[in-house]
Design a protein around this motif. Structure first.
Motif, PDB file in Angstrom:
ATOM      1  N   ALA A   1       1.046  -1.156   0.028  1.00 14.71           N
ATOM      2  CA  ALA A   1       0.005  -0.012   0.031  1.00 14.71           C
ATOM      3  C   ALA A   1       0.757   1.123  -0.022  1.00 14.71           C
ATOM      4  CB  ALA A   1      -0.993  -0.080   1.302  1.00 14.71           C
ATOM      5  N   LEU A   2       1.792   1.298   0.801  1.00 15.40           N
ATOM      6  CA  LEU A   2       2.832   2.396   0.739  1.00 15.40           C
ATOM      7  C   LEU A   2       3.519   2.706  -0.478  1.00 15.40           C
ATOM      8  CD1 LEU A   2       4.227   1.903   4.492  1.00 15.40           C
ATOM      9  CD2 LEU A   2       2.857   4.018   3.817  1.00 15.40           C
ATOM     10  N   LEU A   3       3.965   1.417  -1.004  1.00 15.75           N
ATOM     11  CA  LEU A   3       4.725   1.790  -2.375  1.00 15.75           C
ATOM     12  C   LEU A   3       3.846   2.189  -3.463  1.00 15.75           C
ATOM     13  CD1 LEU A   3       7.079  -1.372  -2.034  1.00 15.75           C
ATOM     14  CD2 LEU A   3       7.761   0.905  -2.299  1.00 15.75           C
ATOM     15  N   GLU A   4       2.639   1.815  -3.384  1.00 20.67           N
ATOM     16  CA  GLU A   4       1.601   2.377  -4.130  1.00 20.67           C
ATOM     17  C   GLU A   4       1.480   3.863  -4.087  1.00 20.67           C
ATOM     18  OE1 GLU A   4      -1.982  -0.046  -4.497  1.00 20.67           O
ATOM     19  OE2 GLU A   4      -0.620  -1.922  -5.430  1.00 20.67           O
ATOM     20  N   LYS A   5       1.157   4.128  -2.814  1.00 25.61           N
ATOM     21  CA  LYS A   5       1.012   5.581  -2.332  1.00 25.61           C
ATOM     22  C   LYS A   5       2.401   6.487  -2.906  1.00 25.61           C
ATOM     23  CE  LYS A   5      -1.194   6.125   1.454  1.00 25.61           C
ATOM     24  NZ  LYS A   5      -1.530   6.119   2.932  1.00 25.61           N
ATOM     25  N   VAL A   6       3.437   6.127  -2.822  1.00 21.16           N
ATOM     26  CA  VAL A   6       4.411   6.754  -3.332  1.00 21.16           C
ATOM     27  C   VAL A   6       4.903   6.622  -4.807  1.00 21.16           C
ATOM     28  CG1 VAL A   6       5.618   6.835  -1.204  1.00 21.16           C
ATOM     29  CG2 VAL A   6       6.345   5.155  -2.867  1.00 21.16           C
ATOM     30  N   GLY A   7       3.975   5.922  -5.597  1.00 24.13           N
ATOM     31  CA  GLY A   7       4.084   5.786  -6.882  1.00 24.13           C
ATOM     32  C   GLY A   7       4.976   4.512  -7.562  1.00 24.13           C
ATOM     33  N   LEU A   8       5.319   3.580  -6.558  1.00 21.42           N
ATOM     34  CA  LEU A   8       5.987   2.570  -7.178  1.00 21.42           C
ATOM     35  C   LEU A   8       5.554   1.248  -7.010  1.00 21.42           C
ATOM     36  CD1 LEU A   8       9.179   3.350  -5.310  1.00 21.42           C
ATOM     37  CD2 LEU A   8       8.860   3.537  -7.699  1.00 21.42           C
ATOM     38  N   GLY A   9       4.205   1.253  -7.249  1.00 21.94           N
ATOM     39  CA  GLY A   9       3.308  -0.080  -7.213  1.00 21.94           C
ATOM     40  C   GLY A   9       4.056  -1.137  -8.160  1.00 21.94           C
ATOM     41  N   GLU A  10       4.473  -0.867  -9.308  1.00 19.76           N
ATOM     42  CA  GLU A  10       4.998  -1.698 -10.256  1.00 19.76           C
ATOM     43  C   GLU A  10       6.401  -2.091 -10.017  1.00 19.76           C
ATOM     44  OE1 GLU A  10       2.842  -2.585 -12.953  1.00 19.76           O
ATOM     45  OE2 GLU A  10       1.531  -1.298 -11.649  1.00 19.76           O
ATOM     46  N   ARG A  11       7.170  -1.632  -9.199  1.00 17.33           N
ATOM     47  CA  ARG A  11       8.492  -1.772  -8.668  1.00 17.33           C
ATOM     48  C   ARG A  11       8.740  -2.315  -7.321  1.00 17.33           C
ATOM     49  NH1 ARG A  11      12.295   1.638 -12.441  1.00 17.33           N
ATOM     50  NH2 ARG A  11      12.100  -0.767 -13.207  1.00 17.33           N
ATOM     51  N   MET A  12       7.868  -3.142  -6.773  1.00 17.69           N
ATOM     52  CA  MET A  12       7.961  -3.611  -5.630  1.00 17.69           C
ATOM     53  C   MET A  12       9.149  -4.626  -5.508  1.00 17.69           C
ATOM     54  SD  MET A  12       4.319  -3.650  -3.791  1.00 17.69           S
ATOM     55  CE  MET A  12       3.055  -3.647  -5.106  1.00 17.69           C
ATOM     56  N   LYS A  13       9.286  -5.417  -6.398  1.00 19.17           N
ATOM     57  CA  LYS A  13      10.406  -6.519  -6.496  1.00 19.17           C
ATOM     58  C   LYS A  13      11.585  -6.199  -6.870  1.00 19.17           C
ATOM     59  CE  LYS A  13       6.941  -9.186  -4.956  1.00 19.17           C
ATOM     60  NZ  LYS A  13       6.982  -9.505  -3.535  1.00 19.17           N
ATOM     61  N   HIS A  14      11.671  -4.910  -7.305  1.00 19.96           N
ATOM     62  CA  HIS A  14      13.032  -4.509  -7.576  1.00 19.96           C
ATOM     63  C   HIS A  14      14.176  -4.196  -6.455  1.00 19.96           C
ATOM     64  CE1 HIS A  14      12.151  -3.695 -11.829  1.00 19.96           C
ATOM     65  NE2 HIS A  14      10.905  -3.905 -11.497  1.00 19.96           N
ATOM     66  N   ARG A  15      15.229  -4.434  -6.661  1.00 21.59           N
ATOM     67  CA  ARG A  15      16.322  -4.054  -5.606  1.00 21.59           C
ATOM     68  C   ARG A  15      16.798  -2.654  -5.984  1.00 21.59           C
ATOM     69  NH1 ARG A  15      17.265  -9.000  -2.978  1.00 21.59           N
ATOM     70  NH2 ARG A  15      16.674 -10.465  -4.468  1.00 21.59           N
ATOM     71  N   PRO A  16      17.376  -2.052  -4.862  1.00 23.29           N
ATOM     72  CA  PRO A  16      17.882  -0.518  -5.017  1.00 23.29           C
ATOM     73  C   PRO A  16      18.797  -0.534  -6.204  1.00 23.29           C
ATOM     74  CG  PRO A  16      17.860  -1.265  -2.755  1.00 23.29           C
ATOM     75  CD  PRO A  16      17.584  -2.476  -3.639  1.00 23.29           C
ATOM     76  N   ASN A  17      19.426  -1.084  -6.597  1.00 20.00           N
ATOM     77  CA  ASN A  17      20.397  -0.775  -7.750  1.00 20.00           C
ATOM     78  C   ASN A  17      19.777  -0.920  -9.035  1.00 20.00           C
ATOM     79  OD1 ASN A  17      20.215  -3.542  -7.818  1.00 20.00           O
ATOM     80  ND2 ASN A  17      22.475  -4.124  -7.798  1.00 20.00           N
ATOM     81  N   GLU A  18      18.647  -1.411  -8.876  1.00 21.49           N
ATOM     82  CA  GLU A  18      17.639  -1.416 -10.364  1.00 21.49           C
ATOM     83  C   GLU A  18      16.746  -0.213 -10.321  1.00 21.49           C
ATOM     84  OE1 GLU A  18      17.421  -6.229 -10.235  1.00 21.49           O
ATOM     85  OE2 GLU A  18      15.850  -5.108  -9.252  1.00 21.49           O
ATOM     86  N   LEU A  19      16.863   0.871  -9.430  1.00 16.05           N
ATOM     87  CA  LEU A  19      15.996   1.919  -9.363  1.00 16.05           C
ATOM     88  C   LEU A  19      16.796   3.152  -9.380  1.00 16.05           C
ATOM     89  CD1 LEU A  19      13.976   0.828  -5.854  1.00 16.05           C
ATOM     90  CD2 LEU A  19      13.225   0.564  -8.454  1.00 16.05           C
ATOM     91  N   SER A  20      16.176   4.127  -9.769  1.00 20.26           N
ATOM     92  CA  SER A  20      16.709   5.506 -10.000  1.00 20.26           C
ATOM     93  C   SER A  20      16.828   6.321  -8.576  1.00 20.26           C
ATOM     94  CB  SER A  20      15.830   6.320 -11.097  1.00 20.26           C
ATOM     95  OG  SER A  20      14.829   6.844 -10.468  1.00 20.26           O
ATOM     96  N   GLY A  21      17.475   7.429  -8.768  1.00 23.87           N
ATOM     97  CA  GLY A  21      17.653   7.974  -7.501  1.00 23.87           C
ATOM     98  C   GLY A  21      16.437   8.428  -7.192  1.00 23.87           C
ATOM     99  N   GLY A  22      15.468   9.027  -7.666  1.00 24.76           N
ATOM    100  CA  GLY A  22      14.075   9.367  -7.095  1.00 24.76           C
ATOM    101  C   GLY A  22      13.472   8.241  -6.770  1.00 24.76           C
ATOM    102  N   GLU A  23      13.425   7.153  -7.456  1.00 22.52           N
ATOM    103  CA  GLU A  23      12.729   5.977  -6.964  1.00 22.52           C
ATOM    104  C   GLU A  23      13.187   5.544  -5.661  1.00 22.52           C
ATOM    105  OE1 GLU A  23      11.315   4.008 -11.377  1.00 22.52           O
ATOM    106  OE2 GLU A  23      13.213   3.765 -10.752  1.00 22.52           O
ATOM    107  N   ARG A  24      14.622   5.493  -5.399  1.00 18.71           N
ATOM    108  CA  ARG A  24      15.126   4.830  -4.215  1.00 18.71           C
ATOM    109  C   ARG A  24      14.630   5.781  -3.104  1.00 18.71           C
ATOM    110  NH1 ARG A  24      21.365   3.914  -5.712  1.00 18.71           N
ATOM    111  NH2 ARG A  24      20.715   3.051  -7.789  1.00 18.71           N
ATOM    112  N   GLN A  25      14.575   7.108  -3.375  1.00 18.21           N
ATOM    113  CA  GLN A  25      14.045   8.100  -2.139  1.00 18.21           C
ATOM    114  C   GLN A  25      12.601   7.690  -2.063  1.00 18.21           C
ATOM    115  OE1 GLN A  25      15.288   8.980   0.182  1.00 18.21           O
ATOM    116  NE2 GLN A  25      16.352  11.158  -0.057  1.00 18.21           N
ATOM    117  N   ARG A  26      11.710   7.337  -2.933  1.00 24.07           N
ATOM    118  CA  ARG A  26      10.325   7.039  -2.821  1.00 24.07           C
ATOM    119  C   ARG A  26      10.189   5.927  -1.844  1.00 24.07           C
ATOM    120  NH1 ARG A  26       6.745   9.300  -6.672  1.00 24.07           N
ATOM    121  NH2 ARG A  26       8.111  10.725  -7.988  1.00 24.07           N
ATOM    122  N   VAL A  27      11.098   4.963  -2.149  1.00 23.42           N
ATOM    123  CA  VAL A  27      11.179   3.580  -1.520  1.00 23.42           C
ATOM    124  C   VAL A  27      11.375   4.107   0.162  1.00 23.42           C
ATOM    125  CG1 VAL A  27      12.133   1.344  -0.889  1.00 23.42           C
ATOM    126  CG2 VAL A  27      11.764   2.095  -3.189  1.00 23.42           C
TER     127      VAL A  27
END
Lengths: 421, 228
Positions: free
Chosen positions: B126-152
């Protein structure tokens, strides 16, 4: 929460594959060494007790000089005196077979230069019961063509080994002179020559291996011994079979008491006595092997410790983060301990499997190629206790090795850990 | 009663052989629901103050209380529990655990509070959807951009439904555009979820979302400004 810690620790192990593999390898080698050494010891024990059981069974015991089993007498077998009739009269005894041995002057044929071949040789008398009822004691002897084993009706007969036959210049059917006490002597016909080509099979016979110079021994019928040395109470060994329904240890105890009451210095030995001697011997071997294995485990443990120190250092920032989001010291400690325990367990799992595999292969190799005596086998023993103990021990080894690094990680102040770059 | 109440705070620490007076007699109140930006040059005591506000550290002198709990009087374990429940951190360098997926990173604070697995996973999603990362829940930090990491990291900060969101230079490692969206997200979340937010920042744009700006210099508050 513990399950989650296992998952977190597992993820850490997987995340740093190469380092984890190297640490696992260190433990693996140590555990493998332990498993191989102990399994091999168990196999060796299995071989020995198997052979003992084959000779003794559950219904047989031996009577020997009391010093032989107590270890006071170091020169192998020793003659002793007892009254065979007393032994036969013990409640529960079915058959008694005896072996006597004396040294006799023996004269054979002539050699190429016409010299008579002669010398002092051990002469062993095998009682007919030994040959009929206790075949396991003599083993499957292999005779050269035309030869045969002594039977109960033989008197002036002898069985030689090939080497001795050569030395005495005697062929099958020749006669040799055996001189005993005083002027007692007989002319015995060589009725059998034990094949030298199959040395191992010939060595297998229990009676043959009793003599310190077994290749020199001349075997004669038991009755012949009486002709040469009439006293007849100088035994090397007596073998006793009990009646069905009796307990071998009980009968052996009664026999020993009865014989000792007559002044015979003997012990009655059952398979459990021999097994306990083997057990004791194996326990010394195992202590030695455990020491060796312990060294390799120590090396593995140091490897785990090194890996964990690196891991804690490398994850200093992660520790800071975990503490910032609510991890207590003991949580951090638990995660790192589980991680090092997992490395140990993984090493233990693979090491145990490889160790058992190698031992099984070695046992198969020994059984197939080493030419063990017929019927003997070098059993592969996969002890469940050993497997469980090594798996648990490997986890504990990992955890203990990780204790120091994990404590260091757990006690790191959160602010310092967060600042760590 | 203010949510956070700092009175006469002094914090000294040893750096090698010298004693650094990082905070020298600081008074600060923060009320529930406030967004406060703490600004100041390097060495003004911002980071130290953040550690104290986040119950990561205790002051050398003075009293710091969070919801009436005097931090001085708490044992280390009580401090950890308080922090785990009441404070969510967002760091400049994101500080995600590299070996864990986005979802697991968000679950981490709940694990230490003993939240059940299913409840944990549900809240993380629910929280990851709220920060707009509903599609990237199974990604590890090194597969995410800086902005996405900060959202996590923001989702993780909200995991235990804390009173306080403590963001230390949350846009410091992001380009200005991404930084702006992160600030928007932080502001929206703190208002929607009724969180008190403390922003430690150099960035005037970041400070602009705050109700109040507190300026530090040499370990003291030198100015407090209310934003209109």
């Amino acid at each position: 929460m513990l399950r989650e810690f296992f998952r977190l620790a597992g993820q850490n192990v997987l995340h740093r594959k190469l380092r984890s593999i190297l640490a696992v390898l260190g433990v693996l080698i140590g555990i493998m060494a332990v498993v191989i050494l102990i399994s091999f010891g168990l196999s060796l024990k299995g071989l020995m007790t198997g052979e003992v059981a084959k000779v003794f069974g559950v219904d047989t015991f031996m009577v020997m000089d009391q010093d032989v089993m107590s270890g006071k007498h170091s020169g192998g077998m020793k003659e002793f005196g007892l009254n065979l009739e007393t032994l036969k009269g013990v409640d529960g005894v079915k058959t008694v077979a005896a072996v006597r041995q004396r040294t006799a002057f023996v004269e054979g044929g002539t050699n190429g230069e016409g010299n008579v071949q002669q010398g002092f040789m051990p002469v062993m008398g095998l009682s007919p019961e030994l040959l009929t009822d206790f075949a396991a004691f003599t083993g499957d002897l292999v005779f050269e063509e035309g030869g045969r084993q002594i039977t109960g009706t033989d008197v002036d007969a002898a069985v030689l080994r090939r080497e001795l036959a050569d030395r005495l210049g005697a062929k099958l059917g020749d006669t040799i002179l055996i001189a005993g006490e005083k002027s007692n002597e007989i002319t015995a016909t060589v009725i059998g020559i034990l094949a030298a080509s199959d040395e191992k099979q010939a060595e297998q016979g229990f009676a043959s291996s009793m003599s310190s110079s077994s290749s020199d021994t001349i075997y004669v019928p038991y009755a012949t011994m009486d002709l040469l040395w009439p006293e007849g109470n100088d035994f090397l060994v007596t073998v006793v079979r009990i009646l069905p329904g009796y307990d071998v240890d009980d009968v052996a105890d009664r026999a020993e008491v009865a014989l000792k009451a007559e002044g015979s210095r003997v012990s009655a030995i059952t398979s459990s006595d021999i097994t306990s001697v083997i057990d004791q011997m194996m326990s010394y071997i195992n202590i030695f092997l455990a020491g060796l294995a312990g060294i390799s485990l120590l090396v593995g443990g140091v490897g785990v410790m090194n890996t964990m120190f690196t891991s804690v250092l490398e994850r200093t920032k992660d520790i800071g983060v975990m503490k910032a989001v609510g991890a207590k010291n003991r949580h951090v400690l638990a995660i790192f301990l589980i991680e090092s325990g997992l490395i140990g367990f993984l090493g233990g799992l693979i090491g145990t499997a490889l160790g058992l595999g190698i031992t099984a292969a070695a046992c198969w190799g020994i059984n197939t190629f080493a030419g063990l005596p017929a019927g003997a086998s070098f059993p592969f023993v996969a002890s469940p206790t050993l497997i469980l103990a090594t798996l648990f021990g490997a986890f504990a080894l990992g955890a203990v090795s990780g204790l120091w690094p994990a404590r260091r990680g757990a006690r790191m102040p959160v602010v310092d850990a967060l600042r760590y770059e | 009663m203010p949510l956070l109440d700092l009175k006469g705070i002094v914090k000294d620490y040893e750096l090698g052989k010298t004693v650094v007076h990082a905070v020298r007699g600081l008074d600060l109140n923060i009320d529930r629901g406030e967004i406060v930006a703490i600004m100041g040059p390097s060495g003004s005591g911002k980071s130290t103050l953040m550690h104290l506000l986040g119950a990561l550290d205790t002051p050398s002198a003075g009293t710091a209380s969070l919801e009436g709990h005097n931090l001085h009087e708490l044992s280390e374990n009580e401090l950890v529990t308080l922090r785990g429940k009441k404070v969510g951190f967002v760091f400049q360098t994101f500080n995600l655990i590299q070996s864990l997926t986005a979802q697991k990173n968000v679950e981490l604070p709940m694990i230490f509070q003993g939240v059940r697995k299913s409840a944990r996973a549900e809240r993380a999603r629910a929280l990851l959807e709220k920060v707009g990362l509903g599609e990237r829940m199974k990604h590890r930090p090194n597969e995410l951009s800086g902005g996405e990491r900060q959202r996590v990291a923001i989702a993780r900060a909200l995991a235990n439904d804390p009173e306080i969101l403590l963001a230390d230079e949350p846009t410091g490692n992001l380009d200005s555009e991404t930084g702006a969206t992160i600030l928007e997200l932080l502001k929206k979340l703190s208002i929607d979820e009724g969180k008190t937010m403390i922003l430690i920042t150099h960035d005037p744009d970041a400070a602009a979302i705050a109700h109040r700006i507190v300026r530090l210099r040499d370990g003291r508050v030198v100015q407090e400004v209310r934003n209109a």
